[in-house]
Design an enzyme around this catalytic site. Structure first.
Site, PDB file in Angstrom:
ATOM      1  N   LEU A   1      37.982  44.430  48.154  1.00 56.19           N
ATOM      2  CA  LEU A   1      36.570  44.456  48.487  1.00 56.19           C
ATOM      3  C   LEU A   1      36.252  43.141  49.169  1.00 56.19           C
ATOM      4  O   LEU A   1      36.733  42.085  48.750  1.00 56.19           O
ATOM      5  CB  LEU A   1      35.696  44.608  47.236  1.00 56.19           C
ATOM      6  CG  LEU A   1      35.693  45.959  46.512  1.00 56.19           C
ATOM      7  CD1 LEU A   1      34.798  45.869  45.276  1.00 56.19           C
ATOM      8  CD2 LEU A   1      35.230  47.073  47.422  1.00 56.19           C
ATOM      9  N   ASP A   2      35.451  43.185  50.226  1.00 56.52           N
ATOM     10  CA  ASP A   2      35.053  41.952  50.892  1.00 56.52           C
ATOM     11  C   ASP A   2      34.374  41.026  49.894  1.00 56.52           C
ATOM     12  O   ASP A   2      33.731  41.471  48.935  1.00 56.52           O
ATOM     13  CB  ASP A   2      34.090  42.248  52.044  1.00 56.52           C
ATOM     14  CG  ASP A   2      34.768  42.971  53.185  1.00 56.52           C
ATOM     15  OD1 ASP A   2      36.003  42.877  53.288  1.00 56.52           O
ATOM     16  OD2 ASP A   2      34.055  43.629  53.973  1.00 56.52           O
ATOM     17  N   ARG A   3      34.476  39.745  50.168  1.00 56.32           N
ATOM     18  CA  ARG A   3      33.897  38.752  49.256  1.00 56.32           C
ATOM     19  C   ARG A   3      32.432  39.019  48.916  1.00 56.32           C
ATOM     20  O   ARG A   3      32.048  38.948  47.743  1.00 56.32           O
ATOM     21  CB  ARG A   3      34.051  37.355  49.873  1.00 56.32           C
ATOM     22  CG  ARG A   3      33.568  36.239  48.972  1.00 56.32           C
ATOM     23  CD  ARG A   3      33.909  34.884  49.553  1.00 56.32           C
ATOM     24  NE  ARG A   3      33.678  33.822  48.586  1.00 56.32           N
ATOM     25  CZ  ARG A   3      34.110  32.580  48.727  1.00 56.32           C
ATOM     26  NH1 ARG A   3      34.804  32.242  49.806  1.00 56.32           N
ATOM     27  NH2 ARG A   3      33.878  31.673  47.802  1.00 56.32           N
TER      28      ARG A   3
ATOM     29  N   THR B   1      30.805  41.803  48.836  1.00 54.75           N
ATOM     30  CA  THR B   1      30.571  43.139  48.298  1.00 54.75           C
ATOM     31  C   THR B   1      30.848  43.166  46.797  1.00 54.75           C
ATOM     32  O   THR B   1      31.831  42.606  46.329  1.00 54.75           O
ATOM     33  CB  THR B   1      31.471  44.170  49.001  1.00 54.75           C
ATOM     34  OG1 THR B   1      31.243  44.106  50.415  1.00 54.75           O
ATOM     35  CG2 THR B   1      31.186  45.577  48.511  1.00 54.75           C
TER      36      THR B   1
END
Length: 259
Positions: A53-55, A57
């Protein structure tokens, strides 16, 4: 302490906080607090990533408790055998429901992807979206006297980098708090007037077949404080009701067991 959504002898799922890296990265070599090491210390055993997961998110993050299970989970992600459901707050009114089939060119990092080909053509990217709620707030951000926002449910059928952010930006309804593909003026306005200065994208649920037992699982991550506060301010608190964190799907006629 991270919230553990589900754990058995083969895998563990946590509710990843916004702003946390999944693992140490060249993106921030000084960052010492990352999800993998925190979960390892919390449960007392090594974990193996199956996806990212992107930072900025938040939401469901699933990991294997062995390299083999991590590999099996990664295969399910790569073969699109899992159903991922996200929720986002977007600029403007986005209503209805559609499938967006809009190919995306690959986004390359200057360091992490320095050996990747920059001439790679657009890759297939498909997202199903559904508008859940809208609001108009008496706050002037930009040239209009009011501001409009939408609560949107998203299910990516492919897994391109920043796919959900880029697809909503393509629809002219960027996600609030997106500093790369979003509306910076709206981001500043929402931070100023509503006290929310983060990416409003949450990985709400992940449906899969257990990689060892084959049992269908639905893992769900609750909303954090920032989300709950904005939902109350926009009058949306009843659109995403509290639900069991883990659901074991059963055949018709059987009782459901939840944790």
């Amino acid at each position: 302490m991270l919230e553990i959504i589900y754990q058995d002898e083969w895998l563990v799922a946590v509710n990843k906080p916004a702003g946390w890296l999944v693992h140490r990265s060249w993106l921030d070599r000084k960052e010492k607090v990352v999800v993998m090491q925190t979960v390892r210390d919390q449960i007392g055993q090594h974990v193996f990533t199956a996806h990212r997961l992107d930072r900025p998110t938040s939401g469901v993050l699933l990991m294997g408790l062995s390299s083999e299970v991590g590999r099996l989970l990664s295969q399910q992600f790569e073969q699109h055998q899992m159903v991922k459901t996200y929720h986002a707050v977007a600029r403007g009114w986005l209503q209805g429901a559609e499938r967006l089939d809009y190919p995306l060119t690959e986004e390359l990092d200057k360091i992490g992807d320095k050996y990747a080909s920059p001439d790679k053509g657009p890759q297939p990217a498909v997202t199903d979206w559904r508008g859940l709620a809208i609001t108009e707030q008496p706050v002037a951000i930009g040239r209009y006297p009011t501001s409009r926002y939408s609560l949107v449910e998203l299910q990516p059928a492919t897994g391109r980098k920043h796919q959900l952010r880029r697809h909503l930006s393509h629809l002219r309804h960027p996600i609030i708090g997106d500093t790369t593909h979003g509306d910076l003026r709206q981001n500043r306005g929402v931070a100023q007037h509503f006290g929310c200065d983060r990416l409003m994208l949450h990985a709400s649920s992940l449906a899969l077949n257990h990689p060892v037992t084959g049992e269908p699982l639905i893992l769900r991550a609750g909303l954090d404080h920032d989300w709950q506060r904005l939902m109350q301010q926009f009058g949306w608190q009843h659109h995403l009701p509290d639900i069991p964190r883990v659901e074991f799907e059963q055949s018709p006629g059987q009782d459901r067991e939840s944790l």
